[in-house]
Design a protein around this motif. Structure first.
Motif, PDB file in Angstrom:
ATOM      1  N   VAL A  60       0.841  -1.201   0.000  1.00 39.30           N
ATOM      2  CA  VAL A  60       0.000   0.000   0.000  1.00 39.30           C
ATOM      3  C   VAL A  60       0.875   1.249   0.000  1.00 39.30           C
ATOM      4  CG1 VAL A  60      -1.635   1.341   1.380  1.00 39.30           C
ATOM      5  CG2 VAL A  60      -2.027  -1.086   1.015  1.00 39.30           C
ATOM      6  N   PHE A  61       1.951   1.228   0.782  1.00 44.07           N
ATOM      7  CA  PHE A  61       2.862   2.363   0.806  1.00 44.07           C
ATOM      8  C   PHE A  61       3.477   2.597  -0.570  1.00 44.07           C
ATOM      9  CE2 PHE A  61       7.237   3.933   1.307  1.00 44.07           C
ATOM     10  CZ  PHE A  61       6.953   5.180   1.825  1.00 44.07           C
ATOM     11  N   VAL A  62       3.902   1.536  -1.246  1.00 46.18           N
ATOM     12  CA  VAL A  62       4.501   1.679  -2.571  1.00 46.18           C
ATOM     13  C   VAL A  62       3.467   2.187  -3.569  1.00 46.18           C
ATOM     14  CG1 VAL A  62       5.516   0.389  -4.493  1.00 46.18           C
ATOM     15  CG2 VAL A  62       6.316  -0.007  -2.173  1.00 46.18           C
ATOM     16  N   ILE A  63       2.234   1.691  -3.491  1.00 41.84           N
ATOM     17  CA  ILE A  63       1.187   2.177  -4.393  1.00 41.84           C
ATOM     18  C   ILE A  63       0.913   3.650  -4.135  1.00 41.84           C
ATOM     19  CG2 ILE A  63      -1.280   2.000  -4.897  1.00 41.84           C
ATOM     20  CD1 ILE A  63      -0.981  -1.018  -4.556  1.00 41.84           C
ATOM     21  N   MET A  64       0.888   4.039  -2.875  1.00 41.90           N
ATOM     22  CA  MET A  64       0.686   5.454  -2.564  1.00 41.90           C
ATOM     23  C   MET A  64       1.845   6.283  -3.096  1.00 41.90           C
ATOM     24  SD  MET A  64      -0.858   5.089   1.288  1.00 41.90           S
ATOM     25  CE  MET A  64      -0.105   6.591   1.799  1.00 41.90           C
ATOM     26  N   MET A  65       3.056   5.759  -3.034  1.00 38.72           N
ATOM     27  CA  MET A  65       4.218   6.483  -3.522  1.00 38.72           C
ATOM     28  C   MET A  65       4.147   6.635  -5.045  1.00 38.72           C
ATOM     29  SD  MET A  65       8.233   5.577  -2.967  1.00 38.72           S
ATOM     30  CE  MET A  65       8.246   4.185  -4.068  1.00 38.72           C
ATOM     31  N   LEU A  66       3.636   5.623  -5.739  1.00 41.71           N
ATOM     32  CA  LEU A  66       3.568   5.680  -7.198  1.00 41.71           C
ATOM     33  C   LEU A  66       2.420   6.539  -7.707  1.00 41.71           C
ATOM     34  CD1 LEU A  66       4.341   1.996  -8.147  1.00 41.71           C
ATOM     35  CD2 LEU A  66       5.833   3.966  -8.358  1.00 41.71           C
ATOM     36  N   GLY A 106      12.731  -1.541  -7.576  1.00 37.41           N
ATOM     37  CA  GLY A 106      12.045  -1.418  -8.857  1.00 37.41           C
ATOM     38  C   GLY A 106      10.868  -0.464  -8.778  1.00 37.41           C
ATOM     39  N   ALA A 107      10.093  -0.543  -7.689  1.00 38.57           N
ATOM     40  CA  ALA A 107       8.957   0.368  -7.520  1.00 38.57           C
ATOM     41  C   ALA A 107       9.439   1.808  -7.387  1.00 38.57           C
ATOM     42  CB  ALA A 107       8.143  -0.033  -6.299  1.00 38.57           C
ATOM     43  N   PHE A 108      10.542   2.009  -6.675  1.00 33.68           N
ATOM     44  CA  PHE A 108      11.089   3.360  -6.547  1.00 33.68           C
ATOM     45  C   PHE A 108      11.547   3.871  -7.903  1.00 33.68           C
ATOM     46  CE2 PHE A 108      14.781   6.134  -6.088  1.00 33.68           C
ATOM     47  CZ  PHE A 108      14.188   7.192  -5.427  1.00 33.68           C
ATOM     48  N   HIS A 109      12.199   3.019  -8.669  1.00 38.37           N
ATOM     49  CA  HIS A 109      12.688   3.426  -9.986  1.00 38.37           C
ATOM     50  C   HIS A 109      11.535   3.793 -10.920  1.00 38.37           C
ATOM     51  CE1 HIS A 109      15.250   3.657 -13.473  1.00 38.37           C
ATOM     52  NE2 HIS A 109      14.465   2.785 -14.103  1.00 38.37           N
ATOM     53  N   LEU A 110      10.451   3.027 -10.865  1.00 38.86           N
ATOM     54  CA  LEU A 110       9.294   3.330 -11.703  1.00 38.86           C
ATOM     55  C   LEU A 110       8.605   4.626 -11.283  1.00 38.86           C
ATOM     56  CD1 LEU A 110       7.685  -0.188 -12.084  1.00 38.86           C
ATOM     57  CD2 LEU A 110       8.844   1.143 -13.850  1.00 38.86           C
ATOM     58  N   GLY A 111       8.642   4.937  -9.998  1.00 42.25           N
ATOM     59  CA  GLY A 111       7.914   6.096  -9.502  1.00 42.25           C
ATOM     60  C   GLY A 111       8.721   7.365  -9.361  1.00 42.25           C
ATOM     61  N   ARG A 112      10.014   7.297  -9.598  1.00 40.84           N
ATOM     62  CA  ARG A 112      10.825   8.502  -9.388  1.00 40.84           C
ATOM     63  C   ARG A 112      10.568   9.531 -10.475  1.00 40.84           C
ATOM     64  NH1 ARG A 112      17.000   7.270 -11.301  1.00 40.84           N
ATOM     65  NH2 ARG A 112      16.358   6.846 -13.424  1.00 40.84           N
ATOM     66  N   ARG A 113      10.895  10.763 -10.164  1.00 39.79           N
ATOM     67  CA  ARG A 113      10.680  11.881 -11.088  1.00 39.79           C
ATOM     68  C   ARG A 113      12.008  12.361 -11.615  1.00 39.79           C
ATOM     69  NH1 ARG A 113       5.739  15.161  -9.218  1.00 39.79           N
ATOM     70  NH2 ARG A 113       4.597  13.598  -8.078  1.00 39.79           N
TER      71      ARG A 113
END
Length: 170
Positions: free
Chosen positions: A68-74, A154-161
């Motif tokens: 849930v935290f990763v989804i919120m981050m993305l 991977g989730a961080f890499h997909l969601g970074r700006r």
């Protein structure tokens, strides 16, 4: 006790299929929680209540909070408010709610059939579990932790700006 096992297995199969086929990550996450709960019930029916409790506490609890935290981050952006309105639609919650009610009814049935008699179990202390996890199974524990770390990176890499424009990379 074959019927409860097969019912829990069917619920696990259906909910896992729904996880794979959902396009929305939150909907898939709801079905994943149901899938993990049904697997915990299967473990309980197979005579492993400690593993069932760990399944509920660790996977359906802690790991789902991480997801849930990763989804919120993305989900950073202007469309977040529209997505939240879509997630609160009651029809979306109907499928996971029905499957969860089936599992709850099944658990109540299994526990009522025990008629107060003790479940044939051996007591396993937390020390024995720790020795087993960090002894002969240390490689499996470390591989699981590396897999979770790779998923988080991977989730961080997909969601970074990129840059200062605040837009996500394509």
């Amino acid at each position: 006790m074959n019927a409860p096992f097969y019912i829990a297995a069917v619920v696990a199969f259906l909910s896992t299929f729904m996880v794979v086929t959902r396009r929305n990550a939150v909907h898939a996450l709801l079905y994943l929680v149901v899938s993990l709960l049904s697997v915990a019930l299967v473990f309980f029916l197979l005579g492993a209540p400690f593993v069932a409790a760990l399944e509920v506490i660790i996977y359906a609890g802690a790991i789902m909070v991480l997801f849930v935290f990763v989804i919120m981050m993305l989900n950073i952006g202007r469309q977040t408010a529209e997505q939240e309105r879509e997630w609160l639609n009651p029809e979306i919650w109907l499928g996971p709610a029905v499957l969860t009610l089936v599992l709850a009814g099944e658990l109540i049935y299994v526990l009522s059939r025990m008629h107060g008699r003790a479940y044939a179990l051996s007591v396993v202390s937390p020390k024995q579990v720790g020795i087993a996890l960090l002894g002969p199974y240390v490689l499996g524990v470390e591989l699981a932790s590396m897999l979770l770390l790779a998923g988080l990176v991977g989730a961080f890499h997909l969601g970074r700006r990129e840059g200062t424009g605040g837009e996500r990379r394509p």
